[in-house]
Design an enzyme around this catalytic site. Structure first.
Site, PDB file in Angstrom:
ATOM      1  N   SER A  81      59.663  17.350  31.376  1.00  0.00           N
ATOM      2  CA  SER A  81      61.072  17.632  31.128  1.00  0.00           C
ATOM      3  C   SER A  81      61.404  19.034  31.598  1.00  0.00           C
ATOM      4  CB  SER A  81      61.380  17.510  29.630  1.00  0.00           C
ATOM      5  OG  SER A  81      62.690  17.968  29.346  1.00  0.00           O
ATOM      6  N   TYR A  93      61.245  20.111  20.624  1.00  0.00           N
ATOM      7  CA  TYR A  93      60.937  19.143  21.682  1.00  0.00           C
ATOM      8  C   TYR A  93      60.430  19.863  22.926  1.00  0.00           C
ATOM      9  CZ  TYR A  93      61.899  15.879  25.529  1.00  0.00           C
ATOM     10  OH  TYR A  93      61.808  15.098  26.653  1.00  0.00           O
TER      11      TYR A  93
END
Length: 235
Positions: free
Chosen positions: A130, A143
């Site tokens: 990500s 996250y």
């Protein structure tokens, strides 16, 4: 690595990006696609073989590797995301949950399948990462930390698996239009576009691929002064 006649094992393949990976692999001529999911009945794509898999369960991961002994490409896609920062209520528990799935999950799966890939000529591992590996905001701070760990894991595995001829590709991307991002009001890339870029990079022998313009911008910002990672990503 070529997708034609490849045999894939995809974690979290019942929806979102994992499902897009399965569809595109079949379209590119993959010989077989194993679709790992905690609930195999949720895998409904024709032409794939459902496999019961919770990446947090050592026994299920080991059983999957024994069952799928013909795999040449492992895609570590399964992941979870929870909103919140480190100092929020439940921040430590949230960090543990997300690290378990987003870091230890790919580690478990890759360790289990590494001998399978070696026996089948080396093959490849594709880790879904990500843009949050490189930047942070209060909304996705925890996250992002789990994805930073997964990025470091990917870089380490690349070195560890090089001797057996296994290609390791890290896929970085921003917001993708899946059910996981429904509550985020940001521009989103289609899963198919991200998957096609990833597979093109894999077939070209790459070790890293940036799935969208946002991620390309952030990657360039890592080397500027001050580094983009020193800022709140909302700025």
């Amino acid at each position: 690595m070529k997708l034609q006649n490849a045999t894939l094992f995809i974690t979290g393949a019942n929806r979102g990006i994992g499902l897009a990976f399965a569809r595109e692999a079949l379209a590119r001529g993959a010989r077989k696609v194993y679709a790992g999911a905690r609930d195999p009945s949720s895998v409904t794509l024709p032409g794939v073989e459902p496999v019961a898999l919770d990446v947090n369960d050592d026994e299920q991961v080991a059983a999957a590797a024994r069952r799928c002994g013909d795999v040449t490409l492992v895609i570590n896609n399964a992941g979870i995301a929870a909103f919140g920062g480190f100092l929020a209520d439940g921040g430590v528990e949230s960090a543990r949950r997300q690290m378990e799935t987003n870091y230890f999950g790919p580690l478990r799966v890759t360790r289990a399948f590494a001998p399978v890939l070696a026996a089948n000529g080396g093959g490849a591992v594709l880790n879904v990462l990500s843009v949050a590996s490189w930047i942070s905001s209060p909304t996705l701070a925890v996250y992002g930390a789990s994805k930073s760990a997964a990025w470091s894991l990917t870089n380490g595995l690349r070195i560890d698996l090089r001797a057996q001829g296994t290609q390791v590709l890290g896929l970085h991307m921003g917001f993708v239009d899946t059910d996981m991002t429904q509550g985020i009001a940001m521009p989103k890339t289609s899963p198919l576009d991200v998957v096609r870029r990833a597979f093109d990079a894999l077939e070209a022998g790459a070790e890293e691929v940036l799935g969208d313009e946002l991620t390309q911008h952030v990657k360039r910002g890592l080397s500027v002064e001050p580094g983009i990672y020193l800022q709140d990503a909302r700025a």
